[in-house]
Design a protein around this motif. Structure first.
Motif, short mmCIF file in Angstrom:
data_model
loop_
_atom_site.label_atom_id
_atom_site.label_comp_id
_atom_site.label_asym_id
_atom_site.label_seq_id
_atom_site.Cartn_x
_atom_site.Cartn_y
_atom_site.Cartn_z
N GLU A 46 -7.29 -9.55 -5.94
CA GLU A 46 -7.17 -10.62 -7.20
C GLU A 46 -8.04 -10.29 -8.25
N ARG A 49 -5.87 -7.32 -9.93
CA ARG A 49 -4.51 -7.66 -10.57
C ARG A 49 -4.97 -8.32 -11.94
N LEU A 73 0.93 -3.92 -5.04
CA LEU A 73 -0.07 -4.80 -6.11
C LEU A 73 0.39 -4.29 -7.48
N GLY A 76 3.82 -5.27 -8.83
CA GLY A 76 3.73 -6.87 -9.38
C GLY A 76 3.20 -6.97 -10.73
N SER A 131 9.17 -15.48 -2.33
CA SER A 131 8.62 -16.64 -2.77
C SER A 131 8.71 -17.64 -1.82
N SER A 142 5.28 -13.33 -5.15
CA SER A 142 4.88 -12.14 -5.31
C SER A 142 6.08 -10.93 -5.19
N ARG A 287 1.92 -12.42 3.24
CA ARG A 287 2.55 -13.18 2.28
C ARG A 287 2.80 -14.60 2.68
#
Length: 319
Positions: A46, A49, A73, A76, A131, A142, A287
């Motif tokens: 997190e 990102r 990651l 994304g 999603s 994601s 996820r």
């Protein structure tokens, strides 16, 4: 002359810390090549990102060093933007690298390929947008570039992540442990906006690269820039059949097994017909809980490589 600016995102824990050591080498090599490097790595995904998003618009490329989860990651962060993605595989399974024929644990070769690609025309690959499809659940979205696991493969992924095993044997060990209690899962699916279908399946996967589990070739002819996904299902096999199935997946000889099916899709919604909680996994990471929606994002990720010579562009997978 202004130097090109690239971000560097490395996973400090991938491959038992090897990715962090490789990342320091990559940073040095990128600077030797004349690039301006900003490290956006963090102690958690997190934080990394958030750091990457903060500087994304100032970057020419984001270079990721790690395994499939770190690559996902990074994808994304850059998906559907002009920022290009460079990949230095340094994880345990490295399935994305296997699928695209990228050098593994070879920092110098990887950086050389990235630097060459920076001066060449843009190459784009598809991505998967995942999603939550539960109207009562918090919104979750994601990006994945490899595969989304929704059945036995998701349970194996969860067990493997909890286990003390490391390296390519982790997935195989988790398969043998999880298979002892597994029974087919009652799903409902909606493909490309069509009517709801019911299916009892052992394996249900939405594939882009078609390679997972440390080299399993689930969809041997998968192509990553064709604007479509593969919905893979396996029905009619009990525990004994699954034990025989997975070794064949490593060799790519499983496609003739009765009950194995691959459908080309652009969007699929998947849920379960009972009250169990089943979590999806994508590119090795946890996820959203089912029901989930997976849809293709054609050409969403600009990747720094020569896709024309990649196995995922019509060539043969390396052995």
């Amino acid at each position: 002359m202004t130097r090109l600016r690239v971000g560097l995102l490395m996973n400090p824990t991938a491959a038992s810390g090897a990715a962090h050591r490789v990342g320091r080498q990559v940073a040095h090599l990128l600077r030797l090549a004349g690039l301006s490097v900003i490290d956006v790595s963090g102690p958690t995904a997190e934080i990394a990102r958030a750091r990457a998003l903060q500087v994304r618009d100032t970057l020419t490329a984001l270079i990721v060093v790690g395994g499939d989860g770190t690559i996902s990651l990074g994808a994304g962060v850059v998906a559907q933007t002009p920022v290009r993605l460079g990949v230095v595989p340094a994880g345990s399974g490295n399935d994305f690298a296997r699928a695209l024929g990228l050098p593994v644990l070879a920092a110098e070769e990887s950086v050389q390929g990235i630097v060459r690609a920076l001066s060449r025309p843009v190459v784009a690959i598809d991505a998967i947008e995942l999603s939550s499809a539960d109207p009562d659940a918090p919104p979750m979205r994601s990006i994945a570039v490899g595969n989304v696991s929704l059945g036995f493969d998701a349970l194996v992924n969860a067990r493997g992540n909890r286990s003390g095993h490391r390296g390519p044997t982790r997935y195989a060990a988790a398969v043998m442990q999880e298979i002892r209690r597994f029974t087919p899962i009652p799903y409902w699916i909606e493909v490309d906006g069509g009517p709801r279908e019911e299916i009892d399946a052992s394996l249900l996967t939405v594939a882009n690269t078609g390679v997972f589990g440390g080299g399993m070739r689930l969809v041997p002819d998968a192509v990553v820039d064709d604007g479509a996904l593969s919905l893979v299902s396996l029905t009619g096999l009990g525990r004994a059949g699954l034990v025989r199935f997975f070794p064949r997946v490593y060799r790519g000889t499983h496609t003739s097994i009765d009950g194995f099916d691959v459908r080309e899709v652009r969007e699929v919604v998947v849920g379960v017909r009972d009250d169990r909680e089943l979590r999806s996994y994508a590119d090795g990471d946890s996820r959203a809980l089912l029901p989930v929606r997976a849809r293709i994002l054609p050409g969403a990720v600009r990747i720094l490589m020569d896709l024309q010579h990649s196995p995922a562009h019509g060539g043969e997978l390396p052995s």
